[in-house]
Scaffold this motif. Structure first.
Motif, PDB file in Angstrom:
ATOM      1  N   SER A 189       0.874  -1.169   0.000  1.00  0.00           N
ATOM      2  CA  SER A 189       0.000   0.000   0.000  1.00  0.00           C
ATOM      3  C   SER A 189       0.915   1.224   0.000  1.00  0.00           C
ATOM      4  CB  SER A 189      -0.907   0.007   1.227  1.00  0.00           C
ATOM      5  OG  SER A 189      -1.679   1.184   1.270  1.00  0.00           O
ATOM      6  N   ASN A 190       1.039   1.853  -1.157  1.00  0.00           N
ATOM      7  CA  ASN A 190       2.022   2.935  -1.322  1.00  0.00           C
ATOM      8  C   ASN A 190       1.483   4.233  -0.728  1.00  0.00           C
ATOM      9  OD1 ASN A 190       4.334   4.248  -2.058  1.00  0.00           O
ATOM     10  ND2 ASN A 190       3.751   4.502  -4.206  1.00  0.00           N
ATOM     11  N   ARG A 191       1.469   4.283   0.588  1.00  0.00           N
ATOM     12  CA  ARG A 191       0.936   5.431   1.304  1.00  0.00           C
ATOM     13  C   ARG A 191       2.045   6.464   1.526  1.00  0.00           C
ATOM     14  NH1 ARG A 191       1.282   1.103   5.123  1.00  0.00           N
ATOM     15  NH2 ARG A 191      -0.922   0.642   4.742  1.00  0.00           N
ATOM     16  N   PRO A 192       1.722   7.653   2.017  1.00  0.00           N
ATOM     17  CA  PRO A 192       2.765   8.627   2.355  1.00  0.00           C
ATOM     18  C   PRO A 192       3.699   8.092   3.438  1.00  0.00           C
ATOM     19  CG  PRO A 192       0.630   9.700   2.216  1.00  0.00           C
ATOM     20  CD  PRO A 192       0.368   8.217   2.153  1.00  0.00           C
ATOM     21  N   SER A 193       4.926   8.571   3.420  1.00  0.00           N
ATOM     22  CA  SER A 193       5.928   8.126   4.392  1.00  0.00           C
ATOM     23  C   SER A 193       5.588   8.629   5.779  1.00  0.00           C
ATOM     24  CB  SER A 193       7.310   8.636   3.992  1.00  0.00           C
ATOM     25  OG  SER A 193       7.697   8.113   2.746  1.00  0.00           O
ATOM     26  N   PRO A 194       6.089   7.959   6.809  1.00  0.00           N
ATOM     27  CA  PRO A 194       5.884   8.456   8.179  1.00  0.00           C
ATOM     28  C   PRO A 194       6.600   9.784   8.385  1.00  0.00           C
ATOM     29  CG  PRO A 194       7.421   6.607   8.148  1.00  0.00           C
ATOM     30  CD  PRO A 194       6.837   6.689   6.776  1.00  0.00           C
ATOM     31  N   LEU A 201      10.545  10.027   8.432  1.00  0.00           N
ATOM     32  CA  LEU A 201      11.205   9.910   7.139  1.00  0.00           C
ATOM     33  C   LEU A 201      10.972  11.161   6.306  1.00  0.00           C
ATOM     34  CD1 LEU A 201      12.816   8.311   5.118  1.00  0.00           C
ATOM     35  CD2 LEU A 201      10.753   7.043   4.492  1.00  0.00           C
ATOM     36  N   ARG A 202       9.769  11.691   6.341  1.00  0.00           N
ATOM     37  CA  ARG A 202       9.475  12.909   5.593  1.00  0.00           C
ATOM     38  C   ARG A 202      10.334  14.069   6.080  1.00  0.00           C
ATOM     39  NH1 ARG A 202       4.661  13.326   2.812  1.00  0.00           N
ATOM     40  NH2 ARG A 202       4.536  15.529   3.388  1.00  0.00           N
ATOM     41  N   ILE A 243      17.051  17.752   4.073  1.00  0.00           N
ATOM     42  CA  ILE A 243      18.198  17.758   3.167  1.00  0.00           C
ATOM     43  C   ILE A 243      17.816  18.208   1.762  1.00  0.00           C
ATOM     44  CG2 ILE A 243      19.375  15.964   4.479  1.00  0.00           C
ATOM     45  CD1 ILE A 243      18.574  13.959   2.335  1.00  0.00           C
ATOM     46  N   GLY A 244      16.597  18.715   1.610  1.00  0.00           N
ATOM     47  CA  GLY A 244      16.203  19.299   0.346  1.00  0.00           C
ATOM     48  C   GLY A 244      15.510  18.378  -0.629  1.00  0.00           C
ATOM     49  N   LEU A 245      15.100  17.178  -0.194  1.00  0.00           N
ATOM     50  CA  LEU A 245      14.385  16.250  -1.065  1.00  0.00           C
ATOM     51  C   LEU A 245      12.884  16.334  -0.791  1.00  0.00           C
ATOM     52  CD1 LEU A 245      16.637  13.046  -0.935  1.00  0.00           C
ATOM     53  CD2 LEU A 245      16.657  14.873  -2.625  1.00  0.00           C
ATOM     54  N   ARG A 246      12.100  16.212  -1.846  1.00  0.00           N
ATOM     55  CA  ARG A 246      10.648  16.268  -1.710  1.00  0.00           C
ATOM     56  C   ARG A 246      10.107  14.863  -1.482  1.00  0.00           C
ATOM     57  NH1 ARG A 246       6.513  15.618  -5.457  1.00  0.00           N
ATOM     58  NH2 ARG A 246       8.088  15.397  -7.110  1.00  0.00           N
ATOM     59  N   PRO A 247       9.465  14.620  -0.341  1.00  0.00           N
ATOM     60  CA  PRO A 247       8.859  13.300  -0.139  1.00  0.00           C
ATOM     61  C   PRO A 247       7.798  13.035  -1.213  1.00  0.00           C
ATOM     62  CG  PRO A 247       8.961  14.535   1.916  1.00  0.00           C
ATOM     63  CD  PRO A 247       9.299  15.498   0.828  1.00  0.00           C
ATOM     64  N   ASN A 269      15.408   6.767  -1.547  1.00  0.00           N
ATOM     65  CA  ASN A 269      16.179   7.986  -1.276  1.00  0.00           C
ATOM     66  C   ASN A 269      16.848   7.925   0.095  1.00  0.00           C
ATOM     67  OD1 ASN A 269      15.591   9.235  -3.731  1.00  0.00           O
ATOM     68  ND2 ASN A 269      13.695  10.144  -2.957  1.00  0.00           N
ATOM     69  N   TYR A 270      16.161   7.319   1.045  1.00  0.00           N
ATOM     70  CA  TYR A 270      16.730   7.202   2.395  1.00  0.00           C
ATOM     71  C   TYR A 270      18.023   6.384   2.360  1.00  0.00           C
ATOM     72  CZ  TYR A 270      17.323   5.585   7.199  1.00  0.00           C
ATOM     73  OH  TYR A 270      17.846   5.263   8.422  1.00  0.00           O
ATOM     74  N   PHE A 271      18.004   5.241   1.705  1.00  0.00           N
ATOM     75  CA  PHE A 271      19.210   4.410   1.689  1.00  0.00           C
ATOM     76  C   PHE A 271      20.305   5.013   0.809  1.00  0.00           C
ATOM     77  CE2 PHE A 271      16.365   1.185   3.418  1.00  0.00           C
ATOM     78  CZ  PHE A 271      17.186   0.613   4.379  1.00  0.00           C
ATOM     79  N   THR A 272      19.920   5.817  -0.167  1.00  0.00           N
ATOM     80  CA  THR A 272      20.930   6.506  -0.972  1.00  0.00           C
ATOM     81  C   THR A 272      21.777   7.417  -0.097  1.00  0.00           C
ATOM     82  OG1 THR A 272      19.560   6.432  -2.970  1.00  0.00           O
ATOM     83  CG2 THR A 272      21.282   8.118  -2.878  1.00  0.00           C
ATOM     84  N   TYR A 273      21.140   8.113   0.832  1.00  0.00           N
ATOM     85  CA  TYR A 273      21.873   9.043   1.691  1.00  0.00           C
ATOM     86  C   TYR A 273      22.367   8.389   2.971  1.00  0.00           C
ATOM     87  CZ  TYR A 273      20.934  13.219  -1.059  1.00  0.00           C
ATOM     88  OH  TYR A 273      20.926  14.157  -2.052  1.00  0.00           O
ATOM     89  N   ASP A 274      21.662   7.395   3.454  1.00  0.00           N
ATOM     90  CA  ASP A 274      22.056   6.778   4.722  1.00  0.00           C
ATOM     91  C   ASP A 274      23.264   5.859   4.560  1.00  0.00           C
ATOM     92  OD1 ASP A 274      21.352   6.276   7.607  1.00  0.00           O
ATOM     93  OD2 ASP A 274      21.225   4.220   6.833  1.00  0.00           O
ATOM     94  N   ARG A 275      23.240   5.025   3.518  1.00  0.00           N
ATOM     95  CA  ARG A 275      24.299   4.022   3.365  1.00  0.00           C
ATOM     96  C   ARG A 275      25.013   4.117   2.014  1.00  0.00           C
ATOM     97  NH1 ARG A 275      23.360  -0.146   7.115  1.00  0.00           N
ATOM     98  NH2 ARG A 275      25.419  -0.934   6.492  1.00  0.00           N
TER      99      ARG A 275
END
Length: 805
Positions: free
Chosen positions: A235-240, A243-244, A250-254, A263-269
């Motif tokens: 269920s592709n709902r909005p992020s919590p 995360l938003r 950092i300038g990314l649009r949820p 996008n989270y793993f791109t910046y996290d790891r």
């Protein structure tokens, strides 16, 4: 690279404050470019309660509110202030956000001051979300729960006190493109402890993956590994909110939970991922080279025309994604997505860079893939992402499908603790060096260090030394002279170097400001100063403005003068010393010292008259520099200066007609116009190497020769042809008796129509005064007459001049 302080805390356990962290990052080579601290912007806004809200006595749409504030924070003293508010929801008992007088409101740019609104005092503001730049909502003021802590800072209450740090990443540090890599560096410095990485979940898979993956044979090197899993029933709902907030900080649009996870793993790891709507995939997925004329509508909503050799991800219907750079819009996830295919791959960084430049696409995925990522984390990152998707969106995870294998990039380099002292000059105990490398992820086995897979920049022993030195901090480097082995002489200044230093000091003492310009100039300027355009052209210039080797220092100085004039500095004195180039062959270069004067000779003063600089200012300074570099006192000033000087207001300083020591004069008006220099400009050029060396070298100055005998002066008036230069008469007189004659100078000239009537057509009269200085005895009248006869004979022989009757 941006990240928040709380994001860093997920990986680093530390008690260090923001200032210490940012200072340490810069010292480690991860230069901090900026910090956005919400506490600085919103720290003055506090939670307050409206005690009473009544209609404004003089305005229908305004309300007069008595507001209870706690300026010292929760539990501190309370103050009651009066605030005029126009919000429709302002009412008694409302708990909102209050800004006291003196607060800067970021949403409006206003600094609050006590005021009077329609005859009633107002001390502060009850704020809307727009005033705090939380949203565009401004129809009403912020309403908080009744149990919100009165007096607390709103930035703390709303969990917004999370500073954002932006750092510059050099191309050789792709590991720092993930928050965990940054935390690893800080932990190695000792600023905290690196927390254990979350273990990858063991995902066996609930069902076979219906999407097959293959890599074409010609791309085994371009994409060594491609892995994926299908998650169905999501269920592709909005992020919590957590995360938003991180992505927004950092300038990314949820966008949606599925996209936000990648996008989270791109910046996290530092693990780029991509998600496809599995229901839009036709058949299996193939990593292959693009075909001539293929196009793809990418997520940037642009249609890109692909060329053969570009790596793409395609299904049976065509190209769905540009491999490692950007996904396609048609197969992208939407709120209606139910089944998603998650891709994790390892790409050749050179081919990613080539394709990105060719298509002019800039993306986070390209930025990381073209610098190099950890190949061993490909499948682990995929599993972590799939697990987070199930946590946020629900669903079932398929078995993993894999094409290719993890490339073996393992390598080890010799570790020698003594090399740090030899290369960097720092004394660091071996145990500390080993601890540093291990903290950075290196595995040490005796004198060998195995490089971690996330560090593609480590290629040798010197790189190990660099890692140890930067973590220890190069600010601790103490300057120490290198030991001088027996037989190696101490450094000495060459005569050329001594003259260069003397020229610089002389120019500085004369009031000039030193410039340091490039040895490269543009083709137009090179041509103006006599350079052969083809011979002096660089094969690989830095830019079109630095395409040719400079034939003179004057172009750079005049261009610097033009830049200063454009910024309001009209009176200038600039100099430079450096090499100029007469040709393209080795040895066709010479040392030069040059200066230019532009504008007026002095600043505006209440006394004294200002004037434009002229050729005699340049001549004076040229002679001073020549004297400083050891030129003989008696030189000749001749015509024939270079074409970029004014033909009638310039000269060459020579020792004989062929050995030119310097040139000076007024810069030609055409040159000034071409280089956009305004006003009068004069200058000089000195060639220290042309000055002959003294016959005997001595470290002391020659003894001053002075006579206590009285000098004698005699005046002479010579009639010469109108074309004879005065300098020719002066030089002839000085050469009549070099031991006796100390000085000769012109003090009068009689020329023009009146002179021609007396002396004949084409004639003029030049008067000289000659100073005779005896050395050993007082001169007699007979001695003086003998020297005078020599002067008359010498001038007559050299110039044809005769004594005027």
């Amino acid at each position: 690279m941006k990240f928040t302080l709380s994001w860093l805390a997920d990986h680093l356990e530390t008690g260090a404050g923001l200032a210490e962290i940012t200072e340490t990052l810069t010292d480690l080579g991860l230069e901090v470019e900026g910090v956005e601290d919400p506490a600085e912007k919103l720290g003055a806004f506090r939670i307050a309660r409206v005690i009473e809200a009544v209609p404004h006595p003089n305005a229908d749409r305004l309300r007069l509110c008595r507001v209870e504030t706690f300026p010292d924070g929760p539990g501190g003293r309370s103050e009651e202030v009066s605030v005029v508010c126009g919000a429709p929801n302002a009412r008694t008992g409302l708990v909102g956000v209050f800004a006291p007088p003196g607060t800067h409101v970021p949403g409006t740019g206003v600094d609050l001051k006590p005021g009077v609104i329609r005859g009633v005092e107002s001390n502060g503001m009850l704020c809307s979300e727009r005033e705090l730049m939380l949203s565009d909502e401004h129809d009403g003021i912020i309403e908080l729960p009744e149990d919100a802590p009165l007096g607390a800072r709103y930035v703390d209450y709303a969990d917004m006190n999370d500073p954002v740090i932006e750092i510059a990443i050099t191309p050789n540090r792709p590991d720092a493109l993930g928050v965990r890599g940054i935390a690893r560096d800080l932990a190695a410095r000792g600023l905290g402890v690196l927390k254990p990485a979350p273990p990858a979940p063991r995902i066996a898979g609930d069902f076979p993956c219906p999407v097959s993956v293959t890599i074409s044979d010609d791309l085994k090197d371009g994409c060594p590994l491609f892995a994926g899993r299908l998650v169905r029933g999501v269920s592709n709902r909005p992020s919590p909110d957590w995360l938003r907030r991180r992505l927004e900080a950092i300038g990314l649009r949820p966008i949606s939970a599925l996209v936000d996870v990648t996008n989270y793993f791109t910046y996290d790891r530092n693990r780029p991922l991509h998600v496809f709507d599995a229901d839009r995939i036709s058949g299996g997925i193939a990593v292959r080279s693009a075909k001539e004329g293929e196009t793809v509508l990418a997520l940037d909503e642009n249609t890109h025309v692909l060329k053969p050799g570009m790596m793409v991800i395609a299904d049976d219907g065509g190209v769905e994604s540009i491999g490692g750079i950007m996904g396609g819009l048609e197969s992208g996830c939407s709120p209606e997505t139910v089944n998603v295919f998650v891709e994790s791959a390892y790409w050749d960084k050179d081919r990613i860079a080539e394709t990105g430049r060719e298509l002019r696409i800039n993306s986070d995925a390209r930025y990381r893939n073209e610098r190099g990522i950890d190949p061993s984390f490909t499948m682990e990152g995929l599993d972590l992402a799939c697990a987070m998707i199930v946590d946020l969106c629900g669903g079932e995870i398929s078995e993993m499908v894999v094409a290719g294998a993890v490339p073996d990039d393992s390598r080890s380099h010799r570790f020698d603790a003594a090399r740090v002292g030899e290369i960097v000059g720092m004394r660091i105990p071996e145990a500390e060096q080993r601890a540093t490398l291990e903290a950075l992820g290196f595995e040490l086995d005796g004198d060998m260090a195995k490089v971690p897979p996330w560090r593609p920049d480590i290629h040798g022993e010197a790189d190990l030394v660099e890692e140890v030195a930067r973590v220890a901090s190069l600010t601790k480097l103490e300057p120490r002279p290198l030991p001088r082995p027996p037989g190696v002489p101490a450094p000495v200044l060459t005569p050329e170097r001594k003259r260069e230093i003397a020229a610089r000091r002389s120019c500085a003492a004369l009031g000039y400001n030193e410039c340091v310009t490039y040895s490269f100039i543009d083709e137009k300027a090179a041509g103006l100063f006599g350079a052969d355009p083809e011979a002096m052209r660089l094969e690989n210039p830095i830019s079109s403005e630095m395409s040719h080797m400079r034939p003179s220092l004057l172009p750079g100085l005049l261009q610097a003068a033009a830049r200063n004039q454009s910024r309001g500095f009209s009176d200038l004195a600039l100099f430079e010393t450096g090499w100029v180039f007469d040709g393209a062959e080795p040895g066709e270069q010479r040392l030069s010292a040059a200066g230019v004067l532009v504008g007026r000779n002095e600043p505006r003063l209440p006394h004294g008259a200002r004037r434009d600089v002229d050729v005699f200012d340049a001549k004076r300074d040229c002679e001073a520099v020549l004297s400083a570099v050891g030129a003989p006192a008696r030189t000749q000033v001749l015509r024939g200066a270079a074409e970029w000087w004014h033909p009638g207001r310039s000269g060459r300083v020579c020792l004989g007609p062929k050995n030119a020591l310097a040139e000076f004069g007024e810069v030609h008006p055409k040159i000034l116009a071409e280089l956009d220099v305004k006003g009068p400009a004069v200058g000089f050029v000195v060639w220290p190497e042309a000055v002959p060396r003294p016959k005997s070298e001595t470290s002391t100055r020659a003894a001053l020769e002075i006579s206590d005998l009285q000098a004698v002066e005699r005046d002479f008036a010579f009639v010469v042809d109108a074309g004879v230069e005065a300098a020719a008469l002066v030089n002839a007189a000085l050469g009549a008796d070099k031991a006796m004659i100390g000085e000769a100078r012109v003090f009068d000239e009689f020329a023009g129509e009146a002179a021609e009537k007396q002396m004949g057509g084409g004639r003029k009269s030049i008067a000289l005064t000659v100073r005779l200085q005896p050395r050993d005895r007082t001169l007699t009248e007979k001695d003086i007459e003998a020297v005078c006869r020599k002067i008359v004979e010498k001038v007559g022989k050299s110039t044809g001049g005769v004594l005027r009757g």
